[in-house]
Design an enzyme around this catalytic site. Structure first.
Site, mmCIF file in Angstrom:
data_model
loop_
_atom_site.group_PDB
_atom_site.id
_atom_site.type_symbol
_atom_site.label_atom_id
_atom_site.label_comp_id
_atom_site.label_asym_id
_atom_site.label_seq_id
_atom_site.Cartn_x
_atom_site.Cartn_y
_atom_site.Cartn_z
ATOM 1 N N ASP A 10 0.870 -1.170 0.000
ATOM 2 C CA ASP A 10 0.000 0.000 0.000
ATOM 3 C C ASP A 10 0.916 1.232 0.000
ATOM 4 O O ASP A 10 2.107 1.114 0.294
ATOM 5 C CB ASP A 10 -0.865 -0.049 1.270
ATOM 6 C CG ASP A 10 -1.543 1.263 1.538
ATOM 7 O OD1 ASP A 10 -2.281 1.721 0.643
ATOM 8 O OD2 ASP A 10 -1.331 1.846 2.626
ATOM 9 N N ASP A 12 0.042 5.241 1.030
ATOM 10 C CA ASP A 12 -0.045 6.194 2.139
ATOM 11 C C ASP A 12 -0.228 5.457 3.472
ATOM 12 O O ASP A 12 -1.106 4.606 3.602
ATOM 13 C CB ASP A 12 -1.209 7.174 1.901
ATOM 14 C CG ASP A 12 -0.932 8.531 2.534
ATOM 15 O OD1 ASP A 12 -0.002 8.633 3.373
ATOM 16 O OD2 ASP A 12 -1.639 9.485 2.202
#
Ligand SMILES: [Mg+2]
Length: 254
Positions: A10, A12
């Site tokens: 992922d 952020d």
């Protein structure tokens, strides 16, 4: 520790936080690259193109090719092409999603679409939402790039794409199809394109409801990092558990 070949990150909260890199994650990615292990970035953000995401990663000291970046925009365009062929699409969204549809040669129209696609659009208006609602009532399929209702910022939660898709879905009484995490579609695409076994893949993220569930639904191992929005204590109360917990990626040894 199992031998993983494909590490899916992922962005952020996992690789960076807002405008700042997470140094332990950057270092971990460098180690993977030195060992010639495969690194992928899997993001629900449909507003940026892979080349814009590549630039962002570069600013944080990470060299990635566009092929290593899977965004919900790219996956949505590929999905529409596979499922709907020559369909005409009404798109609500920004650069990333529009570019992805252009690259797949999918026609974007304002009137009489077969499919309505919604990605995050920071210039969304009542008019655009109305257009989407009317098209769906006239039989167009409703696809959302991702179902995130909100996303965290320094000042608090901002409305996410899922909140607007939900609005259209409720007005029209139609169930949308979602592409981004926790849907496993992005991981399925990586698996198909590179031929990994599920046991060779690892999904790493800070958000249980998107990243960890995506890995669990797909059927690969998962790592929860405590560097982002959802803290480990909250995740430990969930029924389906991630495979590993780490405070940050300096604790994960390969
Ligand atoms: Mg995150």
């Amino acid at each position: 520790m199992k031998q993983y070949r494909a590490f899916c990150f992922d962005l952020d909260g996992t690789v960076y936080r807002g405008k700042e890199a997470i140094p332990t994650a950057v270092k971990f990615i460098h180690q993977l690259q030195e060992k010639k292990l495969d690194v992928f970035f899997v993001t629900n953000n449909s507003s940026k193109t892979p080349s814009q995401i590549r630039e962002t990663l570069k600013q944080f000291g990470i060299d990635a090719s566009e092929k290593q970046i899977y965004s919900s925009a790219l996956v949505t365009a590929k999905y529409v092409k596979e499922r709907f062929g020559q369909a005409k699409v009404y798109v609500i969204g920004q650069d990333g999603i529009r570019r992805a549809f252009q690259e797949q040669n999918i026609g974007m129209v304002e009137e009489k679409p077969d499919v309505v696609v919604m990605g995050i659009d920071r210039m969304i208006t009542y008019e655009k939402l109305t257009k989407a609602c009317l098209a769906v009532q006239n039989g167009a399929a409703l696809i959302g790039t991702n179902e995130d209702i909100r996303f965290p910022t320094e000042e608090g939660f901002h409305p996410g794409n899922g909140s607007f898709v939900k609005l259209v879905s409720q007005v029209c009484n139609v169930e949308p199809i979602f592409m981004g995490k926790p849907s496993p579609v992005m991981l399925e695409m990586i698996q198909q394109e590179y031929g990994y076994g599920k046991e060779e893949m690892l999904m790493i993220g800070d958000n249980y409801d998107t990243d960890i569930l995506c890995g669990i639904r797909f059927g690969c191992d998962t790592v929860h990092v405590n560097t982002g929005v959802v803290k480990a204590e909250a995740v430990k109360e969930k029924e389906l558990q991630p495979t590993y917990y780490v405070e940050d990626l300096s604790e994960f040894h390969i």
